[in-house]
Write an enzyme that holds these catalytic residues in place. Structure first.
Site, PDB file in Angstrom:
ATOM      1  N   ASN A 171       0.856  -1.199   0.000  1.00 30.49           N
ATOM      2  CA  ASN A 171       0.000   0.000   0.000  1.00 30.49           C
ATOM      3  C   ASN A 171       0.887   1.242   0.000  1.00 30.49           C
ATOM      4  O   ASN A 171       2.111   1.124   0.085  1.00 30.49           O
ATOM      5  CB  ASN A 171      -0.966  -0.018   1.199  1.00 30.49           C
ATOM      6  CG  ASN A 171      -0.210  -0.075   2.514  1.00 30.49           C
ATOM      7  OD1 ASN A 171       0.587   0.810   2.822  1.00 30.49           O
ATOM      8  ND2 ASN A 171      -0.430  -1.134   3.281  1.00 30.49           N
ATOM      9  N   ASP A 220       1.373  -8.950   1.356  1.00 33.86           N
ATOM     10  CA  ASP A 220       2.242  -7.974   2.032  1.00 33.86           C
ATOM     11  C   ASP A 220       2.612  -8.474   3.437  1.00 33.86           C
ATOM     12  O   ASP A 220       3.803  -8.513   3.816  1.00 33.86           O
ATOM     13  CB  ASP A 220       1.471  -6.638   2.110  1.00 33.86           C
ATOM     14  CG  ASP A 220       2.346  -5.450   2.449  1.00 33.86           C
ATOM     15  OD1 ASP A 220       3.561  -5.626   2.615  1.00 33.86           O
ATOM     16  OD2 ASP A 220       1.795  -4.330   2.555  1.00 33.86           O
ATOM     17  N   VAL A 259      -7.485  -7.861  -1.635  1.00 27.57           N
ATOM     18  CA  VAL A 259      -8.214  -6.831  -0.880  1.00 27.57           C
ATOM     19  C   VAL A 259      -8.599  -5.639  -1.766  1.00 27.57           C
ATOM     20  O   VAL A 259      -9.649  -5.029  -1.570  1.00 27.57           O
ATOM     21  CB  VAL A 259      -7.339  -6.314   0.286  1.00 27.57           C
ATOM     22  CG1 VAL A 259      -8.058  -5.224   1.063  1.00 27.57           C
ATOM     23  CG2 VAL A 259      -6.988  -7.443   1.226  1.00 27.57           C
TER      24      VAL A 259
HETATM   25  N1  AR6 Z   1       1.769 -15.900  -2.130  1.00 29.83           N
HETATM   26  C1  AR6 Z   1       1.170 -15.616  -3.300  1.00 29.83           C
HETATM   27  N2  AR6 Z   1       0.016 -14.954  -3.410  1.00 29.83           N
HETATM   28  C2  AR6 Z   1      -0.576 -14.562  -2.258  1.00 29.83           C
HETATM   29  C3  AR6 Z   1      -0.018 -14.806  -0.981  1.00 29.83           C
HETATM   30  C4  AR6 Z   1       1.213 -15.514  -0.945  1.00 29.83           C
HETATM   31  N3  AR6 Z   1       1.829 -15.807   0.208  1.00 29.83           N
HETATM   32  N4  AR6 Z   1      -0.851 -14.279  -0.040  1.00 29.83           N
HETATM   33  C5  AR6 Z   1      -1.879 -13.730  -0.698  1.00 29.83           C
HETATM   34  N5  AR6 Z   1      -1.734 -13.908  -2.027  1.00 29.83           N
HETATM   35  P1  AR6 Z   1      -3.591  -8.858  -1.613  1.00 29.83           P
HETATM   36  P2  AR6 Z   1      -3.916  -6.327  -3.098  1.00 29.83           P
HETATM   37  C6  AR6 Z   1      -2.606 -13.469  -3.148  1.00 29.83           C
HETATM   38  O1  AR6 Z   1      -4.861  -8.611  -0.895  1.00 29.83           O
HETATM   39  O2  AR6 Z   1      -5.250  -6.742  -3.620  1.00 29.83           O
HETATM   40  C7  AR6 Z   1      -2.376  -5.495   1.834  1.00 29.83           C
HETATM   41  O3  AR6 Z   1      -2.942  -5.297   3.100  1.00 29.83           O
HETATM   42  C8  AR6 Z   1      -4.053 -13.188  -2.840  1.00 29.83           C
HETATM   43  O4  AR6 Z   1      -4.801 -14.378  -2.819  1.00 29.83           O
HETATM   44  O5  AR6 Z   1      -2.436  -9.352  -0.829  1.00 29.83           O
HETATM   45  O6  AR6 Z   1      -2.956  -5.673  -4.047  1.00 29.83           O
HETATM   46  C9  AR6 Z   1      -1.515  -4.329   1.388  1.00 29.83           C
HETATM   47  O7  AR6 Z   1      -0.838  -3.726   2.472  1.00 29.83           O
HETATM   48  C10 AR6 Z   1      -4.426 -12.295  -4.030  1.00 29.83           C
HETATM   49  O8  AR6 Z   1      -4.750 -13.085  -5.170  1.00 29.83           O
HETATM   50  O9  AR6 Z   1      -3.081  -7.528  -2.419  1.00 29.83           O
HETATM   51  C11 AR6 Z   1      -2.512  -3.409   0.765  1.00 29.83           C
HETATM   52  O10 AR6 Z   1      -3.155  -2.609   1.737  1.00 29.83           O
HETATM   53  C12 AR6 Z   1      -3.130 -11.541  -4.341  1.00 29.83           C
HETATM   54  O11 AR6 Z   1      -2.117 -12.221  -3.599  1.00 29.83           O
HETATM   55  C13 AR6 Z   1      -3.505  -4.338   0.127  1.00 29.83           C
HETATM   56  O12 AR6 Z   1      -3.424  -5.556   0.871  1.00 29.83           O
HETATM   57  C14 AR6 Z   1      -3.141 -10.084  -3.932  1.00 29.83           C
HETATM   58  O13 AR6 Z   1      -3.942  -9.901  -2.771  1.00 29.83           O
HETATM   59  C15 AR6 Z   1      -3.160  -4.623  -1.312  1.00 29.83           C
HETATM   60  O14 AR6 Z   1      -4.207  -5.360  -1.892  1.00 29.83           O
END
Ligand code: AR6
Length: 173
Positions: free
Chosen positions: A25, A35, A121
């Site tokens: 973020n 993250d 998210v």
């Molecule tokens: N390895 C691979 N993919 C993953 C993992 C992992 N360990 N964990 C989650 N995913 P998101 P965004 C996938 O929400 O939408 C954070 O709080 C997950 O299933 O992590 O860009 C940041 O600080 C999804 O498909 O990122 C920001 O505030 C993808 O990673 C916000 O979330 C991205 O999901 C960013 O949201």
């Protein structure tokens, strides 16, 4: 030789690549999702380095060390929050991928792994996000002969299927 594009299912924090990309973020001070997982696996020094970066604009990226991760670096990018698609989201998501690939080129990195930026998210529809990601990889491979491997890592089955289908539509084997 052209770089290979791989679509795999798993946990991005386990990958032994030159850089993994973090879906961060604007504060770069950690969060949930991928993250949170990256910060937990890399250890507290990652947060310390991030705190010195002064944040990051949406669509831009910053690079740090990987600390306790198998990956040598983390490229932190901030994808757009999905507001329906007419608020510049596609251009911002493209920009996130482009900036990550630019930083990889500037640092001479040969392998890079991406999660589905914005598709958690932040609510970006997975199908559209996957197409942007894969097209950005094709462009980067053409522009950067030093790049050998681009990996797209999906956390679950459904996302993996969506990526494989997007790859087939675009003509990536
Ligand atoms: N390895 C691979 N993919 C993953 C993992 C992992 N360990 N964990 C989650 N995913 P998101 P965004 C996938 O929400 O939408 C954070 O709080 C997950 O299933 O992590 O860009 C940041 O600080 C999804 O498909 O990122 C920001 O505030 C993808 O990673 C916000 O979330 C991205 O999901 C960013 O949201």
């Amino acid at each position: 030789m052209k770089a290979e594009i791989k679509i795999v299912q798993g946990d991005i924090t386990t990958l032994d690549v030159d850089a993994i990309v973090n879906a961060a973020n604007n504060t770069l001070l950690g969060g949930g999702g991928v993250d949170g997982a990256i910060h937990r696996a890399a250890g507290p020094q990652l947060l310390q380095e991030c705190a010195g970066l002064g944040g990051c604009e949406t669509g831009d990226a910053r690079i740090t060390a990987g600390y306790r991760l198998p990956a040598r670096h983390v490229i932190h990018t901030v994808g757009p929050v999905w507001h329906g698609g007419d608020k510049g989201e596609p251009a911002l998501l493209e920009s996130s991928y482009r900036r990550c690939f630019e930083l990889a080129r500037l640092q001479g990195l040969k392998s890079i792994a991406f999660p589905a930026i914005s598709a958690g998210v932040y609510g970006y529809p997975m199908r559209a996000a996957a197409e942007i990601a894969l097209k950005a990889a094709l462009a980067a491979i053409t522009e950067n002969p030093g790049l050998e491997r681009v990996v797209f890592v999906q956390f679950n089955d459904a996302a993996q299927q969506v990526y494989l289908e997007a790859a087939a539509r675009i003509g990536i084997r």
